[in-house]
Design an enzyme around this catalytic site. Structure first.
Site, PDB file in Angstrom:
ATOM      1  N   ASP A  24      -5.081 -15.742  -6.034  1.00 31.22           N
ATOM      2  CA  ASP A  24      -4.049 -14.839  -4.952  1.00 31.22           C
ATOM      3  C   ASP A  24      -3.807 -15.251  -3.396  1.00 31.22           C
ATOM      4  O   ASP A  24      -3.901 -14.640  -2.808  1.00 31.22           O
ATOM      5  CB  ASP A  24      -3.635 -13.094  -5.211  1.00 31.22           C
ATOM      6  CG  ASP A  24      -2.185 -12.963  -4.663  1.00 31.22           C
ATOM      7  OD1 ASP A  24      -1.577 -13.761  -4.889  1.00 31.22           O
ATOM      8  OD2 ASP A  24      -1.851 -12.348  -4.559  1.00 31.22           O
ATOM      9  N   VAL A  50      -2.762   0.590   1.984  1.00 32.69           N
ATOM     10  CA  VAL A  50      -3.448   0.391   2.662  1.00 32.69           C
ATOM     11  C   VAL A  50      -3.436   1.264   4.219  1.00 32.69           C
ATOM     12  O   VAL A  50      -1.652   1.184   5.206  1.00 32.69           O
ATOM     13  CB  VAL A  50      -4.093  -1.582   3.306  1.00 32.69           C
ATOM     14  CG1 VAL A  50      -5.335  -1.122   4.146  1.00 32.69           C
ATOM     15  CG2 VAL A  50      -4.085  -1.977   1.912  1.00 32.69           C
ATOM     16  N   GLY A  75      -0.183  -1.410   5.398  1.00 32.95           N
ATOM     17  CA  GLY A  75      -0.152  -2.628   3.903  1.00 32.95           C
ATOM     18  C   GLY A  75       0.460  -1.448   3.107  1.00 32.95           C
ATOM     19  O   GLY A  75      -0.032  -0.921   2.422  1.00 32.95           O
ATOM     20  N   SER A 111      -2.023  -0.976  -4.134  1.00 38.60           N
ATOM     21  CA  SER A 111      -2.386  -0.230  -2.992  1.00 38.60           C
ATOM     22  C   SER A 111      -1.537   0.116  -2.452  1.00 38.60           C
ATOM     23  O   SER A 111      -0.714  -0.985  -1.517  1.00 38.60           O
ATOM     24  CB  SER A 111      -3.476  -0.520  -3.394  1.00 38.60           C
ATOM     25  OG  SER A 111      -3.065  -1.684  -2.106  1.00 38.60           O
TER      26      SER A 111
END
Ligand code: ATP
Length: 494
Positions: free
Chosen positions: A257, A116, A109, A114
């Protein structure tokens, strides 16, 4: 390598990243002090990232949903993009002990805050893994001494080789403020025992680089399974999502979120976990009193006073002043476009956990209408127009007044009454052509889903259902049905 005060895989102490070893670099600290100064700027910052995301909502490719036990072979053979490979190598060399602890497999991801990665946890069997819901032995065992981390691992014979265990390594970009990173890790630490929330195993910092280690959770891309979900599937999915929300809200935390990519769901195992607490906050942070928390009478009185005041000074004029000298209203608007609750759009200064319930409602609306993304606005004004088209100007005006805002529009597509969710569902699933009365009406179970949706997407956060109440709602009573079915099967077998 700077390690958090939590022992790996066992978080006992309050979470605290040591910043004493190598101070965070000035540049990253500065860039974020600016953002943190101003919620509105911060929100713009998020919006940029989140806007991109709505277009490219899934981070996973179809083969990224592999089982943590069975996917390793195919993962190994997958070609890795050169730049990703370079980033992976860099990450492994940045953290000195990294290779002893984790074996990077692939990137799973990439967001604005970020990247991942999926990795094999090389030291899994040396620690207490209370977080591992799939572990056969779920008993608590004392954690090893820290020095064990550096102990040489015994060579394992072919026969004693254990199943590899996987983790998700979230590399938080250096452009995230230290305060924001700490906030995410602290909240995750607080939620470590919460049902359906992806727990934090541990975290590392080296200079300005921060890694959060989470259990790898097998899931599927939402876009792949949502078009085929039955009402029963939805009930199971939302039972799992609301279990996570109830746990988060019980701790007074707002996720901010909630959207499909942040709820990693495995349709086969019928369970999901909530991830990404990057925008989460404790309820009451930076809060100022808003009219929505006042008694109905007090609110009415205040509104009368303000209308009387404006009539006396300039008359009740629709529109807006050319040179508006009033300070603009500031409120946290962080979240993803299309999933923001009306009170966030109205810049309510006293937002609550109910904003997550609205977002969960948007997911249900998406599944029922089989359209993703359901809302597709470019900014908050468009988002307001989309919501107003459904709810109508009358209810939008009332919703605005709850937060001391006036809502007015001359857009012809926004009617006074709006439309029912039932109609919207029939339209969007092309079941309103007037030919077949049976397919053009909702089934009883679909009506049940719409009733639940109406409770989640109430414009008034005060009346909107809470996660705790939702778990008691008829729509989410799937466990009992499953139990009843199992009992029936047992009786049949007897
Ligand atoms: N524990 C996990 N197990 C498996 N995949 C994960 C896990 N955590 C995150 N991912 C994958 O990585 C993606 C990004 O993770 P996350 O949302 O935490 O990061 P982010 O940078 O905040 O992303 P975004 O910008 O999309 O909000 C997720 O959508 C998911 O596909």
């Amino acid at each position: 390598m700077a390690m958090a005060t939590t022992n790996r895989h066992l978080a006992k102490e309050p979470f605290n990243i040591h910043e004493d070893e190598i101070p965070l670099d000035d540049a990253s600290t500065q860039s974020h002090t600016q953002c943190d100064d101003d919620d509105a700027d911060n929100a713009e910052d998020y919006e940029d990232h989140l806007d991109d995301e709505a277009e490219d909502d899934g981070h996973e490719t179809p083969d990224e949903d592999g089982d943590s036990d069975s996917s390793s072979a195919s993962d190994e053979n997958e070609p890795i993009d050169l730049t990703v490979q370079h980033d992976m190598e860099k990450l492994q060399t940045t953290f000195p002990d990294f290779k002893d602890n984790y074996r990077l497999i692939k990137r799973i991801g990439e967001g604005t805050f970020s990247t991942v990665y999926k990795a094999e946890d090389m030291q899994y069997h040396r620690y207490d893994n209370k977080w591992d819901i799939d572990a056969k032995d779920h008993q608590w065992t004392p954690p090893p001494l820290r020095s064990a981390l550096h102990a040489k691992s015994e060579p394992m014979s072919r026969h004693t080789r254990r199943k590899p265990k996987f983790v998700a390594i979230k590399k938080i970009y250096v452009t995230s403020s230290p305060a924001r990173i700490l906030n995410e890790l602290e909240l995750l630490h607080d939620l470590k025992d919460s049902l359906s929330v992806c727990p934090l195993i541990t975290a590392f910092r080296h200079a300005d680089q921060v890694l959060a280690i989470l259990p790898y959770f097998r899931h599927q891309d939402f876009r792949r399974y949502y078009p085929n979900m039955t009402i029963y599937d939805m009930r199971v999915y939302f039972r799992s999502l609301f279990t996570a929300l109830a746990a988060v809200h019980e701790k007074g935390i707002i996720h901010r979120d909630i959207k499909p990519t942040n709820f990693l769901y495995d349709p086969e195992k019928k369970r999901g976990v909530l991830v990404d607490f990057g925008l989460a906050e404790r309820e009451g942070t930076d809060c100022k009193p808003c009219l929505c928390h006042e008694d109905r009478q007090v609110r009415k009185q205040r509104l009368h006073q303000s209308v009387a005041f404006s009539s006396a000074h300039a008359g009740p004029q629709p529109g807006y002043p050319k040179n508006d000298t009033r300070p603009s209203r500031r409120a946290n608007r962080a979240g993803t476009r299309g999933f923001r609750a009306p009170e966030v759009l109205f810049k309510c200064t006293e937002q609550t956990t109910k904003i997550d319930i609205w977002s969960a409602g948007v997911i249900l609306l998406t599944i029922l209408c089989k359209r993703f993304p359901f809302f597709n606005s470019a900014d908050d004004v468009e988002a307001m127009i989309e919501i107003a088209t459904i709810f109508g100007s009358k209810r939008m005006k009332q919703a605005g007044q709850l937060h001391g805002c006036m809502f007015d529009t001359n857009i012809p597509t926004i009617g006074v009454q709006g439309f029912s969710f039932e109609k919207i569902m029939l339209w969007s699933t092309c079941r309103s052509d007037g030919k077949d009365a049976k397919t053009n009406a909702l089934t009883e179970e679909e009506r049940g889903a719409i009733e639940f949706l109406t409770r989640c997407m109430d414009l008034d956060p005060g009346r909107r259902i809470s996660a705790e109440e939702a778990l008691r709602h008829e729509f989410l009573q799937v466990d009992r049905e499953e139990e009843a079915e199992m009992d029936e099967e047992e009786v049949m077998m007897l």
